[in-house]
Scaffold this active site. Structure first.
Site, PDB file in Angstrom:
ATOM      1  CB  SER A   1      16.953  36.212  31.293  1.00 13.19           C
ATOM      2  OG  SER A   1      16.673  35.774  32.586  1.00 13.19           O
TER       3      SER A   1
ATOM      4  CE  LYS B   1      12.784  33.823  28.664  1.00 16.43           C
ATOM      5  NZ  LYS B   1      13.600  34.872  29.310  1.00 16.43           N
TER       6      LYS B   1
ATOM      7  CB  SER C   1      14.705  33.063  32.565  1.00 23.26           C
ATOM      8  OG  SER C   1      14.579  34.251  31.814  1.00 23.26           O
TER       9      SER C   1
HETATM   10  N1  GLN Z   1      18.338  35.482  36.711  1.00 23.05           N
HETATM   11  C1  GLN Z   1      17.732  36.744  36.993  1.00 23.05           C
HETATM   12  C2  GLN Z   1      16.522  36.532  37.846  1.00 23.05           C
HETATM   13  O1  GLN Z   1      16.339  35.462  38.294  1.00 23.05           O
HETATM   14  C3  GLN Z   1      17.402  37.452  35.715  1.00 23.05           C
HETATM   15  C4  GLN Z   1      16.160  36.990  35.096  1.00 23.05           C
HETATM   16  C5  GLN Z   1      15.881  37.656  33.792  1.00 23.05           C
HETATM   17  O2  GLN Z   1      16.708  38.382  33.258  1.00 23.05           O
HETATM   18  N2  GLN Z   1      14.677  37.468  33.305  1.00 23.05           N
HETATM   19  O3  GLN Z   1      15.764  37.402  38.087  1.00 23.05           O
END
Ligand code: GLN
Length: 474
Positions: A175, A76, A151
């Site tokens: 994410s 990532k 994400s």
């Molecule tokens: N979708 C969640 C957010 O927007 C989780 C993001 C993540 O786990 N990095 O914060």
């Protein structure tokens, strides 16, 4: 031979039996990754991957290989690799080159893994769709008009499309698991402290964890076993042999029925979840209904604590020391322009929100209360685990949604994480495993089931997850 659909385990066997060389394997995936560029899963495909493959081949030939030697892995875009750009898919760090390896990268490198490229993500890991990337959305390989989740959407899309065998993501509120579910792959969010965060661009430090995405539970375990463990550079990391509850095979699955059946969950998702649970019952697991009312507060707690930590972590990006810079008329102007133009909308929204909840006079009302509820949630989960070995929920309330469908409604977007955030708040581990498909608009869209274990109960997740893969029926 269909190389794209290999698992890590199978590719390893082929390498060891000399049925394929590391170079042939990596060449294949490089070609696939370049060919499938319309997915926008990669921010960069590394030009030194073949050289790494040759180095891996030497390890294999010398008999010093590991399960990951010669295996192409994607990172990532928020995980540092010395000499490579790590941009967190933000304009702010578009040209930032890492000066050291993240702990996980050093571990994978030592194991002989081949880094294939870095994957697209929501800017600074804030989002559930990769639509917040400063460099365009990633597409879901099951339906190009839909998001891959986020994400870590690039990592999930890259594996699901057969362009790499495994990948790392980061999970602050879902994410890893949510994109894994949307793309039909396995994703593990390890126990907080099981994997070092050194070299991960921080989002919310008390919630962030790095973890693997892969095609199978076995493959996810192979990667996890390499990256976990103590790192002197992360004081919250635990030693591998940290004493935890004895590793007995899980037998009892708890289902928080009211939570799972809350308003807004797609009936097809529930049908798939019920069928999955029935299969686990047939496989010999005892299913127990449990009540965990505090889970309903997960999202509220998350959207106070997370932005608070975000606003403090991202304060370092001021346009002066490194990253994007734009000239203002004075120093304050430099800050305002650099941060105003370097960060995207969602990141700015969260910085504002976090600064607000931490501001004097509001601290007790917001941050203090959210921290208290966090503790309650943690204790409630702990108590639940006295009666059950693992807890099961769907991973997401819906299947992958359309690109653009939720971009103008952040609250709708936040709901995508309803089943995953509490796990980060409590610090426990959870895994998402493909559980079937639903038909929507002519596409077959994957769904995932989430298993949650007590802290350091990853083995229980691998056990139950492996059993589920055998009985799920595809
Ligand atoms: N979708 C969640 C957010 O927007 C989780 C993001 C993540 O786990 N990095 O914060």
């Amino acid at each position: 031979m269909d190389i794209s659909s290999l698992t890590i385990k199978k590719a390893h066997e082929l390498l060891v039996n000399k049925e394929i060389t590391a170079r042939e394997l990596v060449e294949h995936f490089l070609k696939e990754a370049h060919t499938k560029s319309e997915l926008n899963a990669y921010r960069e495909i590394f030009d030194d991957a073949l050289a790494s493959a040759d180095a891996a081949q030497k390890m294999l030939d010398a008999g010093t290989g590991t399960l990951l030697t010669g295996i192409p892995i994607a990172l990532k875009d928020n995980i540092l690799m010395k000499g490579k750009i790590a941009s967190a898919s933000s304009k702010m760090l578009e040209h930032y080159r890492a000066t050291y390896d993240a702990h996980v990268v050093a571990r994978l490198r030592d194991a002989g893994a081949v880094f294939l490229g870095r994957t697209n993500m929501d800017e600074f890991a804030m989002g559930s769709s990769t639509e917040n990337s400063a460099f365009g959305v990633t597409k879901n390989p099951h339906d190009l008009s839909r998001v891959p989740g986020g994400s870590s959407g690039g990592s999930a899309s890259a594996i699901a499309s057969g362009t790499v065998l495994g990948a790392l993501g980061s999970d602050t509120g879902g994410s890893i698991r949510q994109p894994a579910a949307f793309c039909g792959v396995v994703g593990l969010k390890p126990t907080y402290g099981a994997v070092s965060r050194s070299g991960l661009i921080a989002m919310a430090s008390s919630l962030d964890q790095i973890g693997p995405l892969a095609k199978t539970v076995e493959d996810a375990k192979i990667i996890f076993d390499v990256i976990k463990g103590k790192d002197p550079l992360d004081s919250t990391s635990y030693p591998d042999n940290f004493p935890h509850k004895e590793n007995k095979k899980p037998k009892v699955i708890g289902v928080p029925v009211d939570f799972v059946r809350m308003k807004g969950v797609d009936p097809e998702v529930l049908r798939n979840f019920d069928a999955s649970i029935a299969k686990m019952k047939n496989a010999g697991y005892e299913i127990r209904d449990i009540s965990l009312p505090s889970l309903a507060h997960g999202l509220s707690v998350y959207y106070i604590l997370m932005p608070a930590e975000v606003s403090s972590n991202l304060a370092r990006l001021d346009g002066v020391r490194y990253g994007f810079h734009a000239d203002g008329t004075n120093l304050l102007g430099d800050y305002a322009r650099s941060r105003g133009e370097g960060f995207g909308r969602e990141v700015r929204r969260r910085i504002l929100l976090g600064t607000y909840v931490l501001s004097s006079g509001y601290h007790d009302e917001y941050y203090g209360r959210a921290s208290a509820v966090r503790e309650m949630l943690r204790l409630d989960l702990q108590k639940a685990f006295e009666g059950v070995d693992i807890i099961a929920t769907p991973t997401t309330p819906t299947a992958a949604f359309k690109i653009g469908e939720k971009t103008n409604d952040p609250l709708q977007m936040y709901l995508a994480d309803i089943f995953t955030v509490s796990v980060n708040i409590a610090g426990v581990p959870a895994i998402s495993i493909p559980s079937g498909f639903i038909e929507e608009g002519g596409s077959k869209l994957p769904l995932g089931i989430q298993f949650i274990a007590p802290s350091f109960g990853e083995e229980a997740l691998f056990d139950a997850g492996g059993d589920f893969e055998k009985v799920r029926g595809f």
